[in-house]
Design a protein around this motif. Structure first.
Motif, PDB file in Angstrom:
ATOM      1  N   TYR A  86       0.922  -1.291   0.012  1.00 59.01           N
ATOM      2  CA  TYR A  86       0.087  -0.047   0.106  1.00 59.01           C
ATOM      3  C   TYR A  86       0.851   1.291  -0.163  1.00 59.01           C
ATOM      4  O   TYR A  86       1.938   1.392   0.630  1.00 59.01           O
ATOM      5  CB  TYR A  86      -0.784  -0.141   1.232  1.00 59.01           C
ATOM      6  CG  TYR A  86      -1.504  -0.994   1.526  1.00 59.01           C
ATOM      7  CD1 TYR A  86      -0.851  -2.119   2.355  1.00 59.01           C
ATOM      8  CD2 TYR A  86      -2.811  -1.415   1.343  1.00 59.01           C
ATOM      9  CE1 TYR A  86      -1.591  -3.299   2.516  1.00 59.01           C
ATOM     10  CE2 TYR A  86      -3.525  -2.634   1.515  1.00 59.01           C
ATOM     11  CZ  TYR A  86      -2.979  -3.627   2.267  1.00 59.01           C
ATOM     12  OH  TYR A  86      -3.481  -4.896   2.386  1.00 59.01           O
ATOM     13  N   TYR A 123       0.388   5.274   1.261  1.00 62.06           N
ATOM     14  CA  TYR A 123      -0.484   6.339   1.880  1.00 62.06           C
ATOM     15  C   TYR A 123       0.421   7.611   1.888  1.00 62.06           C
ATOM     16  O   TYR A 123       1.486   7.686   1.761  1.00 62.06           O
ATOM     17  CB  TYR A 123      -0.591   5.967   3.242  1.00 62.06           C
ATOM     18  CG  TYR A 123      -1.441   4.819   3.541  1.00 62.06           C
ATOM     19  CD1 TYR A 123      -0.917   3.443   3.613  1.00 62.06           C
ATOM     20  CD2 TYR A 123      -2.827   4.756   3.849  1.00 62.06           C
ATOM     21  CE1 TYR A 123      -1.657   2.314   4.097  1.00 62.06           C
ATOM     22  CE2 TYR A 123      -3.688   3.537   4.079  1.00 62.06           C
ATOM     23  CZ  TYR A 123      -3.042   2.228   3.964  1.00 62.06           C
ATOM     24  OH  TYR A 123      -3.881   1.472   4.623  1.00 62.06           O
ATOM     25  N   LEU A 160      -4.082   9.592   7.448  1.00 62.09           N
ATOM     26  CA  LEU A 160      -3.405   8.705   6.215  1.00 62.09           C
ATOM     27  C   LEU A 160      -4.504   8.543   5.203  1.00 62.09           C
ATOM     28  O   LEU A 160      -5.559   8.109   5.585  1.00 62.09           O
ATOM     29  CB  LEU A 160      -2.812   7.449   6.789  1.00 62.09           C
ATOM     30  CG  LEU A 160      -1.452   7.530   7.614  1.00 62.09           C
ATOM     31  CD1 LEU A 160      -1.311   8.023   8.748  1.00 62.09           C
ATOM     32  CD2 LEU A 160      -0.643   6.207   7.136  1.00 62.09           C
ATOM     33  N   LEU A 176      -5.120   6.761   1.742  1.00 60.29           N
ATOM     34  CA  LEU A 176      -4.625   5.494   0.622  1.00 60.29           C
ATOM     35  C   LEU A 176      -4.550   6.192  -0.816  1.00 60.29           C
ATOM     36  O   LEU A 176      -5.366   6.519  -1.150  1.00 60.29           O
ATOM     37  CB  LEU A 176      -5.564   4.308   0.906  1.00 60.29           C
ATOM     38  CG  LEU A 176      -5.001   3.269  -0.066  1.00 60.29           C
ATOM     39  CD1 LEU A 176      -3.845   2.747   0.475  1.00 60.29           C
ATOM     40  CD2 LEU A 176      -6.244   1.996  -0.072  1.00 60.29           C
ATOM     41  N   TYR A 234      -3.152   0.546  -3.994  1.00 56.95           N
ATOM     42  CA  TYR A 234      -2.777  -0.510  -3.462  1.00 56.95           C
ATOM     43  C   TYR A 234      -2.534  -1.731  -4.258  1.00 56.95           C
ATOM     44  O   TYR A 234      -2.989  -1.494  -5.341  1.00 56.95           O
ATOM     45  CB  TYR A 234      -3.556  -0.961  -2.090  1.00 56.95           C
ATOM     46  CG  TYR A 234      -5.053  -1.371  -2.539  1.00 56.95           C
ATOM     47  CD1 TYR A 234      -6.089  -0.270  -2.903  1.00 56.95           C
ATOM     48  CD2 TYR A 234      -5.263  -2.706  -2.856  1.00 56.95           C
ATOM     49  CE1 TYR A 234      -7.358  -0.850  -3.232  1.00 56.95           C
ATOM     50  CE2 TYR A 234      -6.597  -2.930  -3.391  1.00 56.95           C
ATOM     51  CZ  TYR A 234      -7.727  -2.123  -3.607  1.00 56.95           C
ATOM     52  OH  TYR A 234      -8.871  -2.533  -3.911  1.00 56.95           O
ATOM     53  N   GLY A 237      -6.915   3.878  -4.683  1.00 58.67           N
ATOM     54  CA  GLY A 237      -7.385   4.240  -3.240  1.00 58.67           C
ATOM     55  C   GLY A 237      -8.215   5.623  -3.416  1.00 58.67           C
ATOM     56  O   GLY A 237      -8.765   5.669  -4.262  1.00 58.67           O
TER      57      GLY A 237
END
Lengths: 115, 115
Positions: free
Chosen positions: A33, A35, A43, A45, A48, A58
């Motif tokens: 992932y 972030y 955080l 995303l 991913y 994300g």
């Protein structure tokens, strides 16, 4: 066993420049992932990868691209950096998403400044 | 879409006092819930997680959290805070429909500890 490592630790770019943030994990995890962390935002995303060769968007993917050619590596690219991409970027990996044993392990972060 | 609210941006407690950090989530099904801690300049470390079963979850460093479905809450507690607990704490909810590929984080609660 280094866990999740990220390079570089710090980076300063000018608007319009490109760069790639690198992430590596030595835990044989399937999922990885990316972030970003901004003050007061938690955080979020970016992208991913559920497994080698696959990637998905994300919450905030615009302006970024990713690559997962090898199981242990997950690359985050900025094609044309913008000041809004100034942030701290964290990479994470996990072995068994959606199960009781799942844990995302985080790297130390890359602090990126775009001037 | 799932969401997480941490109502307290900053909490200050005296060393030895008890601590409760609040977390409320919004999610249609049974959520996967996590608490992470971040020390200054570091990545995130998992404190504890809830997937199913016992609603009182024990974690590392003496922390525990209780899942209350009726209140959509997953509050973090510690009976006696140590100076080393000063850090930022993040609650996160995972999308069980897609495994935990997508974690949604709260904006964090910064904990300060007075000696």
């Amino acid at each position: 066993n280094a866990g999740v490592t990220q390079t570089p630790k710090f980076q300063v770019l000018k608007t319009g420049q490109s760069m790639t943030l690198q992430c590596a994990q030595d835990m044989n995890h399937n999922s990885m992932y990316w972030y970003r962390q901004d003050p007061g935002m938690g955080l979020r995303l970016i992208y991913y990868s559920a497994s080698e060769g696959t990637t998905d968007k994300g919450e905030v993917p615009d302006g970024y691209n990713v690559s997962r050619l090898k199981k242990q590596n997950f690359l985050l690219g900025l094609e044309s950096a913008a000041p809004s991409q100034t942030s701290v970027y964290f990479c994470a990996s996990s072995s068994t998403p959606g199960t009781s044993t799942d844990t995302q392990y985080f790297g130390p972060g890359t602090r990126l400044t775009v001037l | 879409a799932q969401s997480v609210t941490q109502p307290d941006i900053h909490i200050t407690v005296s060393e030895g006092a008890s601590l409760e950090l609040r977390c409320n989530y919004s999610y249609g099904a049974t959520p996967y819930l996590f608490w992470y801690v971040q020390s200054p300049g570091q990545g995130l470390q998992l404190l504890l997680k809830y997937f199913s079963g016992d609603t009182l979850v024990q974690g590392i460093k003496g922390f525990e959290a209780e899942f209350k479905r009726s209140q959509s809450s997953f509050n973090l507690r510690k009976p006696s805070v140590h100076w080393s607990d000063a850090a930022e704490y993040f609650c996160a909810v995972g999308d069980s429909g897609a495994g935990s590929y997508q974690l949604t984080f709260g904006k964090g609660t910064k904990l300060s500890v007075i000696p």
